[in-house]
Design an enzyme around this catalytic site. Sequence first.
Site, PDB file in Angstrom:
ATOM      1  N   ASP A 107       0.832  -1.209   0.000  1.00  0.00           N
ATOM      2  CA  ASP A 107       0.000   0.000   0.000  1.00  0.00           C
ATOM      3  C   ASP A 107       0.861   1.250   0.000  1.00  0.00           C
ATOM      4  O   ASP A 107       0.583   2.224   0.695  1.00  0.00           O
ATOM      5  CB  ASP A 107      -0.936  -0.006   1.224  1.00  0.00           C
ATOM      6  N   THR A 131      -7.036   4.217  -3.748  1.00  0.00           N
ATOM      7  CA  THR A 131      -6.637   4.480  -5.118  1.00  0.00           C
ATOM      8  C   THR A 131      -6.190   3.219  -5.857  1.00  0.00           C
ATOM      9  O   THR A 131      -5.631   2.313  -5.273  1.00  0.00           O
ATOM     10  CB  THR A 131      -5.460   5.474  -5.160  1.00  0.00           C
ATOM     11  N   ASP A 171       1.478   2.729   8.163  1.00  0.00           N
ATOM     12  CA  ASP A 171       0.255   2.045   7.724  1.00  0.00           C
ATOM     13  C   ASP A 171       0.528   0.684   7.089  1.00  0.00           C
ATOM     14  O   ASP A 171       0.462   0.517   5.866  1.00  0.00           O
ATOM     15  CB  ASP A 171      -0.501   2.936   6.721  1.00  0.00           C
ATOM     16  N   ASN A 225       0.810   7.279   2.800  1.00  0.00           N
ATOM     17  CA  ASN A 225       1.337   6.335   3.806  1.00  0.00           C
ATOM     18  C   ASN A 225       2.811   6.558   4.065  1.00  0.00           C
ATOM     19  O   ASN A 225       3.496   5.678   4.588  1.00  0.00           O
ATOM     20  CB  ASN A 225       1.149   4.886   3.326  1.00  0.00           C
ATOM     21  N   LYS A 274       2.073   4.660  -1.028  1.00  0.00           N
ATOM     22  CA  LYS A 274       1.558   5.869  -1.694  1.00  0.00           C
ATOM     23  C   LYS A 274       1.882   7.052  -0.792  1.00  0.00           C
ATOM     24  O   LYS A 274       2.151   6.855   0.400  1.00  0.00           O
ATOM     25  CB  LYS A 274       0.054   5.748  -1.939  1.00  0.00           C
TER      26      LYS A 274
END
Length: 273
Positions: free
Chosen positions: A136, A173, A154, A141, A138
């Site tokens: 995850d 997303t 996260d 995070n 991005k």
Amino acid sequence: TLSFRKKWTPEDFEMGKKLGKGKFGRVYCVREKQSGYICALKVMSKEEIVSYKVEKQFVREIEIQANLRHSNCLRLYGWFYDDKNVYLILEYAAKGELYQQLKKCQRFDEARTSYYIYQVASALSYLHKKHIIHRDLKPENILMHFHNQVKLSDFGWSVYAPQDRRRTTMCGTLDYLPPEMVEAKSHNEKVDVWALGVLMYELLVGKPPFEDEHSSITYKRIAKVDLQIPHFVSTDATDLIKKLLRYDPAKRLSLQDLPNHPWITRNRSQWQK
Ligand SMILES: Clc1cnc2c(Nc3ccc(N4CCOCC4)cc3)nc(-c3cccnc3)cn12
């Protein structure tokens, strides 16, 4: 400092400013009364966790993050709960979300971006050695600390590799999904290498490479690796982005080789640590 041994309660902390709202719950800057230690307290309501059916994800986040020791992975010092909430005691990142900084200045220069990418790659290498895929990655995070230090946070979507065919529902997303996930094939650590390429593009250009207002188009652009890199991006940076955003996971650059890429070595002298 803070340890896992102690049985924590909310009364152990002096509540400070609210830092922000994550997808599940709120984060506060707090001071642990005994030690005076400043940290972040992530408060999630139990009913939210149950209603979103994210208990498994929550437990996994604790298991994984509690055992991480790397300067670019946000520390989880402990956790506790009371009748209403669950609390995560986390390392405080003093400069907030990378996402907010990116929004403020549109896009970053190549020296700054190369330092961020170098640190994220170092954190991902550490995770992959422990057979953990972040999954995850991005700007939302990635948290910032002093001296341009970045902290991956996260770990709710992290898993122990190799991930089998089980289709994980993804929220948020699509932009960072690699082709193998978009096409629901099995996937491995190389999904993070792809996401690193997407991150590098977004930090340099100001938007992710396959973004489209229609998610069906985004899927198609990812599956085709329909990549257009603007001319203001240097030759070295373009080369690295293309080596990360390869359709075939096996062909994506290995993270061990990233520190020796010309775009990193050329910019290294300008990193203010
Ligand atoms: Cl976990 C964790 C550890 N540290 C943080 C943090 N730190 C932090 C520091 C400083 C500023 N400010 C710096 C001056 O300008 C205003 C913002 C914000 C957040 N934020 C979040 C968060 C979470 C969700 C939304 N938004 C921020 C989570 N965090």
